[in-house]
Every structure is written in C-alpha cells, then in structure tokens.
Scaffold this motif. Structure first.
Motif, mmCIF file in Angstrom:
data_model
loop_
_atom_site.group_PDB
_atom_site.id
_atom_site.type_symbol
_atom_site.label_atom_id
_atom_site.label_comp_id
_atom_site.label_asym_id
_atom_site.label_seq_id
_atom_site.Cartn_x
_atom_site.Cartn_y
_atom_site.Cartn_z
ATOM 1 N N ALA A 34 0.845 -1.195 0.000
ATOM 2 C CA ALA A 34 0.000 0.000 0.000
ATOM 3 C C ALA A 34 0.878 1.243 0.000
ATOM 4 O O ALA A 34 1.842 1.347 0.770
ATOM 5 C CB ALA A 34 -0.927 0.020 1.216
ATOM 6 N N VAL A 35 0.553 2.184 -0.888
ATOM 7 C CA VAL A 35 1.261 3.464 -0.944
ATOM 8 C C VAL A 35 0.749 4.355 0.174
ATOM 9 O O VAL A 35 -0.456 4.549 0.329
ATOM 10 C CB VAL A 35 1.056 4.141 -2.317
ATOM 11 N N VAL A 36 1.664 4.909 0.935
ATOM 12 C CA VAL A 36 1.314 5.818 2.012
ATOM 13 C C VAL A 36 1.507 7.260 1.583
ATOM 14 O O VAL A 36 0.704 8.144 1.901
ATOM 15 C CB VAL A 36 2.149 5.509 3.277
ATOM 16 N N SER A 37 2.585 7.511 0.824
ATOM 17 C CA SER A 37 2.872 8.873 0.389
ATOM 18 C C SER A 37 3.580 8.823 -0.962
ATOM 19 O O SER A 37 4.399 7.949 -1.204
ATOM 20 C CB SER A 37 3.760 9.588 1.413
ATOM 21 N N GLY A 38 3.245 9.783 -1.839
ATOM 22 C CA GLY A 38 3.829 9.838 -3.177
ATOM 23 C C GLY A 38 2.737 9.773 -4.232
ATOM 24 O O GLY A 38 1.558 9.557 -3.926
ATOM 25 N N GLU A 39 3.121 9.977 -5.496
ATOM 26 C CA GLU A 39 2.174 9.871 -6.607
ATOM 27 C C GLU A 39 1.900 8.398 -6.879
ATOM 28 O O GLU A 39 2.725 7.706 -7.457
ATOM 29 C CB GLU A 39 2.747 10.542 -7.858
ATOM 30 N N SER A 40 0.737 7.935 -6.468
ATOM 31 C CA SER A 40 0.440 6.506 -6.552
ATOM 32 C C SER A 40 0.469 5.996 -7.989
ATOM 33 O O SER A 40 0.824 4.847 -8.239
ATOM 34 C CB SER A 40 -0.911 6.207 -5.904
ATOM 35 N N PHE B 6 4.803 -1.873 -8.353
ATOM 36 C CA PHE B 6 5.162 -2.937 -7.424
ATOM 37 C C PHE B 6 4.754 -4.276 -8.015
ATOM 38 O O PHE B 6 3.557 -4.536 -8.224
ATOM 39 C CB PHE B 6 4.489 -2.745 -6.059
ATOM 40 N N ASP B 7 5.724 -5.093 -8.313
ATOM 41 C CA ASP B 7 5.474 -6.476 -8.710
ATOM 42 C C ASP B 7 4.383 -6.569 -9.773
ATOM 43 O O ASP B 7 3.362 -7.242 -9.598
ATOM 44 C CB ASP B 7 5.078 -7.304 -7.480
ATOM 45 N N ALA C 249 6.553 6.781 0.577
ATOM 46 C CA ALA C 249 6.390 5.887 1.713
ATOM 47 C C ALA C 249 5.394 4.791 1.333
ATOM 48 O O ALA C 249 4.410 5.044 0.637
ATOM 49 C CB ALA C 249 5.906 6.646 2.948
ATOM 50 N N TYR C 250 5.676 3.600 1.789
ATOM 51 C CA TYR C 250 4.741 2.498 1.529
ATOM 52 C C TYR C 250 4.775 1.512 2.686
ATOM 53 O O TYR C 250 5.709 1.521 3.508
ATOM 54 C CB TYR C 250 5.054 1.804 0.198
ATOM 55 N N ARG C 251 3.740 0.711 2.762
ATOM 56 C CA ARG C 251 3.590 -0.249 3.853
ATOM 57 C C ARG C 251 3.426 -1.652 3.284
ATOM 58 O O ARG C 251 2.645 -1.864 2.349
ATOM 59 C CB ARG C 251 2.398 0.102 4.729
ATOM 60 N N ILE C 252 4.155 -2.589 3.854
ATOM 61 C CA ILE C 252 4.021 -4.002 3.526
ATOM 62 C C ILE C 252 3.385 -4.694 4.721
ATOM 63 O O ILE C 252 3.905 -4.606 5.848
ATOM 64 C CB ILE C 252 5.384 -4.633 3.205
ATOM 65 N N THR C 253 2.261 -5.341 4.497
ATOM 66 C CA THR C 253 1.590 -6.114 5.541
ATOM 67 C C THR C 253 1.663 -7.585 5.163
ATOM 68 O O THR C 253 1.199 -7.978 4.087
ATOM 69 C CB THR C 253 0.126 -5.681 5.699
ATOM 70 N N GLY D 132 3.099 -9.350 10.487
ATOM 71 C CA GLY D 132 4.085 -8.275 10.489
ATOM 72 C C GLY D 132 3.672 -7.123 9.598
ATOM 73 O O GLY D 132 3.104 -7.327 8.520
ATOM 74 N N THR D 133 3.946 -5.926 10.037
ATOM 75 C CA THR D 133 3.714 -4.720 9.245
ATOM 76 C C THR D 133 5.036 -3.965 9.150
ATOM 77 O O THR D 133 5.697 -3.736 10.170
ATOM 78 C CB THR D 133 2.645 -3.836 9.892
ATOM 79 N N TYR D 134 5.405 -3.591 7.930
ATOM 80 C CA TYR D 134 6.713 -2.978 7.693
ATOM 81 C C TYR D 134 6.507 -1.684 6.916
ATOM 82 O O TYR D 134 5.937 -1.682 5.824
ATOM 83 C CB TYR D 134 7.624 -3.931 6.912
ATOM 84 N N ASP D 135 6.961 -0.609 7.507
ATOM 85 C CA ASP D 135 6.821 0.707 6.888
ATOM 86 C C ASP D 135 8.160 1.166 6.334
ATOM 87 O O ASP D 135 9.196 1.080 7.015
ATOM 88 C CB ASP D 135 6.305 1.722 7.908
ATOM 89 N N PHE D 136 8.120 1.657 5.092
ATOM 90 C CA PHE D 136 9.315 2.166 4.422
ATOM 91 C C PHE D 136 9.061 3.607 3.992
ATOM 92 O O PHE D 136 7.984 3.924 3.477
ATOM 93 C CB PHE D 136 9.650 1.314 3.196
ATOM 94 N N GLU D 137 10.042 4.426 4.212
ATOM 95 C CA GLU D 137 9.934 5.825 3.802
ATOM 96 C C GLU D 137 11.271 6.267 3.231
ATOM 97 O O GLU D 137 12.325 6.043 3.828
ATOM 98 C CB GLU D 137 9.548 6.717 4.985
#
Length: 859
Positions: free
Chosen positions: A337-343, A348-349, A387-391, A400-405
């Motif tokens: 899931a995209v959290v921030s940025g131009e989606s 992704f894959d 920023a994006y989130r991997i669940t 697990g939830t992993y946030d990347f920025e």
C-alpha cells in the motif's frame, strides 16, 4: 521450525449458579378465573466463573408461553426479572430470552431467534426453555434459570524462556451466530459462518485476559492422546483456538491452544461454560505440533542509491522478504500500500497504483524478491516523499507490518573531460563518485535545480556543456550552467579542450601537417585554400555552421583525430594515438559540405628534409600524404589527386586491381554519406550538372569521370572531370594557346602552407639512377643527390593502373612536351612518368580525370 519444549495448559469446567433479580413486578392475566403464577428468573451458574455483575445481570426479558398444543398464549417484553401472570390449570412450555436489548415480537422468525456473536458484551445473552405445570394449588416451579448463550475463555500466559517475548493473543474461529433455544445444535461447515477476534497486543513475558464466544461443538478426535498433538494438523477445520504470537529474536513463534472439554481429544465449546487456561511457554520445541516457528526479514534496496539524506532512482529497486521457516507448507501472503507519493507513478510487482492486491511470498523458506519503483517525471518538493507499507499474513492473520519511507531527489551526474573540474552550488546534496577517468560530480535537487560551474585547468579551455558523451548535443557554452531537471536522472558532460595550436600561422591552405599526437590544433575555416585571387579564380568567404570528420585511414574511428568542432570561424580537432591521413569537412546549415581540408598526421619535419633539384626547386622528399618512407609499403605512395582538385583519393587495397607481393593497405573509415563513389556523368540527365567545381567540393570523396558521348547525343565529349575546363586550377597562368611558365598557388592547390604543386620545369635535368621493381625507382635529382619515388601507378576510377611498374606525379602545367616543343591542347596536363622497367623518365600528357600522386615544391 522450532517447537516449544513444553506447552502446558489446564482446563477446568464446573457449574456455579448465579442469581439476580430486580424488584419491578408486572402482572397480566392470561385468562379469567385462572391461577396466579409467580416465577422468578435468575441466571444459571457458569461453570468455573468468577462472579461479576456484568455476567449475572438481567436487563430485559422476552417471555413466551405456549399451551400443550404449541400455540402461543402469551408474549411479554419486560425489564423485571419476576414473571406474574394467570393461567388455567394445565401443561405449558415457556421460552425466555434475556439481555437482547429489544422486543422480539409475538411471532419471531427462526432468523430472529438467532443471536450474533460480539467482541464484547455489556450484558451476556441468556435463554431458557422449560416445561410448566399449573394446578389449582399453583405452579410447579417458582424459579427458572436462564443459561448464558456464550462460553467464557480466560487465559493466563507465563513465558519461562527469557529469550521469548509475547506479541499478541487472538481467538480464532468464532461462530458468527447461534440459535437461542438450541445450544447443542450441530455447527456449520461453511467458512463464512466463522470469524476471528481482533488481536490483543501483548508485551513482556506474562499476560492474562478473558473473552467470550458462541458455542462451537466441533466434536472429538479420539486419535489424539497427547496434548502436543492438539494442533491444526489434527483438529476439525472450524474448531476454536487461542493463537498466541511471540518472538525469539528475529523468529516469529505461533502457539495454538485449542478449546474443548479436555487437553486432548475434545474440541467442543459449550455455552455457559467458563474455560480457564493457564499456559506456560517453556521454549520453541519443534516436536510440539502446536508450535510454528519462522523468521522474516523485510528490507528494500533504496538505500543502495542514497546520497546524504536522499535516495535516487536508478532503475528497478527490489523489496526483499527473507523467510526462514520450519514448515515449508506454511503460506505467507502480503499487501502493498502506498502511504505517500504519486500513486500512479508507483510500480510494485507488475502492479501500478495506490495499493495492490495480495501478493504471495512464493518461497516460504528463502529470499523473495519483488520489484519496487517510484518514478514520476520529476521529483518535486511536494512529491518527493515516497512511503509504503508491507503487511504480511500467515494463515492465522497479520504477522508483520513494515513501513518504508524514502526521501527521493533528482540526480544529475556531471562528467568533466580531461583538463577541467566541475563545482556545484544550490543543490540538496553534492559530491563526487568514481575515480580517475570515471570521476563524476553528483548533484541532487528538486524542481528548482542547481548551478554547475566548469573550471578549465592550465592549458585548457572550456568548450561547452553537452547532453551526450559523444559531444554532439551542446546545451550551453557558458561555464556556469543553470540546471533544471526534466527527468529524475540526467547525465551532463563538460567538455574541455587543450588550447589549440594554430596550424595557419604560416598561411592558410587545403592541407595541414599535424606532427604531435594527442594534441589539439585549429585553423581558419573561413578561407578557401590560401585565400588568394589568381588567374581565372576568385575565392569566396566560407560561412559554415559545423564540421565533421569525413574519412580517416585505418579501421578504428577517431584513432587519428577526434573531437572535430567548429566555432568562431575556426575548426578545432585533437590528434589521437595513431598516425595517418584524414579529411575534415565544413558543413553549412543544410548539412552540405562547402569545403574540406586534408590533415596529414605524420612526424615529418617538412622544412629540414627538403631536397633541392637541378632546377633549383626545393621538393619534399616524399609524396603528399605518404605515411612512411619504407617504399616496400603501400603507405609510401601518398594520396592521389585528379588534376586541379584539392581533395585526395585514398590508395585503398580494395581499389587496387594489380596487386603485388606486398602487405595490403588497411581499409578506410568513412563518415556515413561520404563513402568513396564513382561519378559517371552519363548516368545523369544533364551531365554538366555534376561536372562542376561546386559539385566536386560538395562530394570530396567522389571520383569524377570524363564525359564521352556518341555523335548522335546532344552533349560534347570532354576528356576532363570538369565540363567547362579551367587550365588555371593549380595556378599556371597559361590561357588559350599561350604557354606561360609561371605558377601561382591557388585556392585549389592541395599542398600545405608554403608549398605548392610543382611546374613541369621544376623537374628539369633529372634522370633514373636505379629501380627496385615493383616497389620504387631512384632518381638523380641534383648531381649525386638522389630521391625515391614509389611505383604506385595512377588511379583510374575503380582500379590502379601500372601498379608496381611506373611512378607518376602530377605537375601544375596544363601543357606537355612534344619532342622539344611545348604543346597546350586545352584538356590535358603534364605528368612526370618514371618507368621502373625501362628506367627512363618522360613528361607525358594525361587527361585530367586521372588521379596521380603529388610531390610538393616550396613556394
């Protein structure tokens, strides 16, 4: 997979009666002359329950009274816990539903007689269905107990291993609904009829809590005799259990504790029963099938392209999901899931957009790679935060939830050529990468850009900023370049050139000798040849716009000269690491060649090696364009010229018809569109359109034939490459039938500054001393002084004639000897012919379309 060494839990179930009432009686008669009935309603005791007000309170009642035929006689909805009514003596059936918070009505449907499970309850739903006998003496009972419609699960978790820490607990497979008056009904087989409770977050090594669920009678599995086998592999599909998540370092641990009447085979969860679990976690023993053990590490490669606090886009970046698992059949899935940025600019894959569908972790025990890109057209101050989130989920829920920025930025790589450096100002970050010839300046910026300044070192000049490494697309000639990004990644090239050595200090010409390797030279490109007006020839100023390398000897492009450029009326070039001959062309705005120059790259001291002949003329000791004085080599012959033309023809082995036992001359590298060609004017509709000086200048690599026509054809035959012959192209002043033995160097003369094509008279009193056929002849040029001439013959279009037999060189004279008399026929010229076989020298007339070598004489 690590399994716990011992997982202990204890189950006890006893019934405890709970009572409760409210003093707000209500009376209502069922029939006249009936018997008054009063029944108190109280909750049945929950087995092993700790008493609490919430669990025993009754807030409202739905009461139904049926006769022995099953007909409804009375429905009442009330808040009081005492029922008062009158009934005739007889047998009755009663139904009570407590704490539903609403009136079910007089004739509820089967669906309305079902209750839904809840995460929590203010009041527990209860129900009862009892028989009632009424006699004249009164009712058969005075109290009725309602049973709770839910089971209670209490847990106490104690971790004995200091390396293990609790993460969460969750009740899995809770029935969504249950019948009010059929607590022992068979459970549903539809997965949609079950749900999971939310996870309760835990920390540390101890936890306790309680939860409720509707009855779930999943039966027994007699084959289970050890509590460690009471696991998902052996349990009924929809049996209820507690899922305890814990961690041992980087490993995820899953403990499954199934509910039921015992620790082994029973999976029945009954209403109004309190199940208490005291769970001791002693380790992560792999033998215990109730334990799953796996570790997950999740990271991406964006930091591989980090400069300071910013990341740059360098193609596909990878998301790594590294799994170490003791059960390779344990499925893992995830959501991006995209959290921030131009989606819309996120990849992704194989998926674009704000959030993607679930993806599968395809290798449950290895490194899983997924492509991640964030590539808007340009990073700006508003879209640069990505920023994006991997669940990730295992079969039991989120694991697990992993946030990347990442803070992204546009990057510009600026590479200086030899001779200069680059500095940066106004960038978010700047520095250098690489070393030696691969050193580049790196600057990061947003839409505001930054400034790049090129600084030339000693002996060098800054030429310009270019967008390509071949220096074909110049962006600016200003040393300071205001860069504004048009894309996320840009490459710029700052070109520096050594301060050029002028080749025209001794005068301009059509040929220049460049003696030094790896050296920058320049010459005036506005002057045609020597720029002088001579008989029948008037020069014009050249107005070019660019310069190119038309051809060079050898097969390696730019090995002899490179970096050809035109600016401020001058052509600049740099010699390479090899010697040879090249031709540089000046182009106009349409791309047509308007003049060309021969660059003779040899270490040849032209002044000190001159030879004085008997006539007093000082000659070069080699043919124009010769690359060696080893006369066994083809490169000793020099270049070939049609009479009166300034442009040389190469002596390529591909053009030789007669070949002797000598090394073959290497091929020639031509610029596209300037390959060696043969021009036959008969192939053109109007032959004199191509038989002009202007056409020859635009086509410096074309050999131009004469024009020979039949008597019936409309054009006159001409034994010249020029339809309107000009006897003064190489400077002799002869006109008409008058022969003048004076020569001026012209704009078409092919010799270097200070040298010209010789007159016929410059060859007076020479003789053959010897001949080494098929290579060269030696002549006596002045007393005992000798000179060598290669036996290269002459070029006639597509072949070399008299190759290995005769040495030929042109003169500037448009006339020839005829016995002891000079003759001028208008379209022929004189050539010195040295016979190797007969060892004699004679001046012969030859048609001007032939191509002979030239041996220059000092002006």
């Amino acid at each position: 997979m690590k399994r716990i060494q011992q997982l202990l839990f204890f189950l006890t179930a006893t019934l405890v009666a709970l009572t409760g009432c409210r003093e707000s009686p209500t009376e209502e008669a069922v029939a006249p002359r009936g018997v008054a009935v009063e029944i108190a309603v109280r909750p049945d005791g929950m087995q092993e329950q700790t008493r609490s007000t919430d669990e025993e309170a009754i807030d409202d009642l739905n009461f139904y009274l049926y006769d022995d035929q099953g007909s409804l006689l009375l429905h009442r909805y009330q808040q009081a816990t005492t029922l008062r009514f009158e009934a005739e003596p007889g047998h009755y059936r009663m139904r009570l539903a407590a704490n539903l918070g609403r009136d079910l009505g007089a004739n509820p449907s089967e669906e309305e007689l079902r209750i839904s499970g809840a995460e929590s309850y203010e009041r527990l739903p209860m129900s009862a269905e009892e028989e009632l006998d009424v006699t004249a003496a009164g009712a058969s009972c005075s109290t009725i107990e309602v049973r709770r419609c839910v089971a209670k699960v209490s847990y106490e978790i104690d971790v004995r291993d200091p390396n293990i820490e609790l993460r969460s607990v969750q009740l899995i497979s809770r029935p969504r609904t249950a019948a009010l008056f059929a607590p022992e009904a068979a459970p549903s087989s539809d997965p949609a009829d079950y749900t999971d409770s939310p996870e309760t977050t835990l920390t540390g090594t101890a936890a306790s809590g309680a939860c409720y669920l509707l009855p779930n009678l999943q039966g027994t599995v007699p084959s289970i005799t050890d509590q460690r086998q009471k696991s998902p592999e052996h349990a009924p599909e929809h049996a209820s259990y507690l899922l305890i998540r814990a961690a041992n370092g980087s490993r995820n641990l899953l403990y499954t504790v199934y509910l039921g009447g015992n620790n082994t085979s029973d999976f029945n969860v009954r209403a109004n029963v309190h199940y208490t679990f005291r769970i001791s976690i002693l380790g992560d023993d792999e033998i215990d099938t109730r334990v799953y053990s796996y570790s997950i590490q999740v990271w991406d490669d964006f930091d591989d392209y980090r400069f300071g606090d910013y990341c740059i886009y360098e193609g596909t970046t990878l998301l790594h999901v590294d799994v170490e698992n003791n059960d390779e059949e344990l499925p893992l899935n995830g959501t991006f899931a995209v959290v921030s940025g131009e989606s819309s600019k996120v990849f992704f894959d194989d998926f674009h957009g704000e959030s993607g569908p679930d993806f599968k972790v395809y290798d449950p025990n290895g490194d899983n790679l997924f492509g991640v890109q964030y590539s808007p057209t340009v990073y700006t101050s508003s879209n640069s935060r990505f920023a994006y989130r991997i669940t990730l989920r295992d079969p039991y829920g989120v694991c697990g939830t992993y946030d990347f920025e990442h803070q992204m930025a546009n990057v510009v790589y600026a590479k200086p050529s030899t001779g200069g450096t680059i500095s940066v100002s106004g960038a978010l970050w700047n520095g250098e990468t690489g070393s030696g010839s691969s050193l580049r300046s790196v600057a990061l910026c947003y839409e505001q850009g930054c400034s790049l300044t090129a600084r030339a070192g000693a002996g060098y000049l800054f030429e310009g900023w270019y967008s390509d490494s071949g220096y074909t697309q110049r962006l600016s000639t200003s040393a300071t370049y205001a860069f504004r990004p048009q894309k996320t990644r840009t490459e710029l090239y700052a070109r520096f050139k050594a301060e050029a050595i002028p080749l025209d200090e001794g005068g301009t010409a059509n040929c220049y000798i460049a003696r030094r390797l790896n050296t920058t030279y320049s010459f005036d490109a506005t002057v045609q040849g020597n720029g002088k007006t001579t008989t029948n020839i008037r020069p014009q100023r050249l107005n070019g716009t660019s310069a190119i390398l038309i051809w060079e000897t050898g097969t390696e492009r730019n090995a002899i000269i490179s970096d050809v450029s035109f600016a401020d009326g001058r052509i600049t070039f740099t010699t390479g690491s090899k010697r040879g001959n090249t031709v540089i062309g000046l182009l106009d705005s349409r791309g047509d060649c308007i003049w060309s120059w021969h660059i003779w790259s040899v270490d040849y001291d032209i002044e000190s090696s001159g030879q004085t002949y008997a006539s007093g003329a000082v000659f070069m000791d080699r043919n124009l364009g010769a690359e060696t004085t080893d006369y066994t080599q083809p490169a000793s012959r020099g270049l070939f010229y049609q009479w009166g033309r300034k442009d040389p023809m190469i002596y390529s082995s591909l053009l030789r018809e007669a070949v002797w036992n000598e090394p073959c001359r290497a091929d020639v590298t031509y610029a596209p569109g300037y390959e060696y060609e043969l021009c036959d004017p008969r192939e053109y509709g109007v032959p004199y359109d191509v038989m002009t000086i202007e056409w020859s200048i635009r086509h410096p690599t074309w050999y131009m034939y004469d024009a020979t026509f039949e008597d019936w054809e409309p054009w006159e035959s001409v034994s010249d490459w020029l339809y309107d012959s000009n006897s003064n192209l190489w400077g002799n002043r002869t006109t008409g039938s008058e022969i003048i033995m004076i020569t001026d160097k012209t704009i078409y003369d092919p010799c270097p500054p200070g040298w010209r094509v010789p007159d016929l008279e410059d060859f007076k009193d020479i003789s053959v001393a010897s001949a080494s056929v098929p290579y060269y002849a030696t002549i006596c040029c002045n007393g005992s002084q000798t000179a060598k001439y290669p036996l290269g013959g002459f070029l006639n279009g597509s072949r070399y004639e008299n190759n290995g037999e005769n040495a030929c060189v042109y003169t500037a004279s448009p006339y020839t000897w005829n016995g002891s008399k000079l003759n001028h026929f208008g379209v022929d010229c004189s050539s010195i012919n040295i016979s190797g076989a007969y060892q004699n020298i004679y001046a012969t007339s030859y048609f001007r379309y032939g191509a002979h070598p030239v041996r220059c004489v000092r002006e």
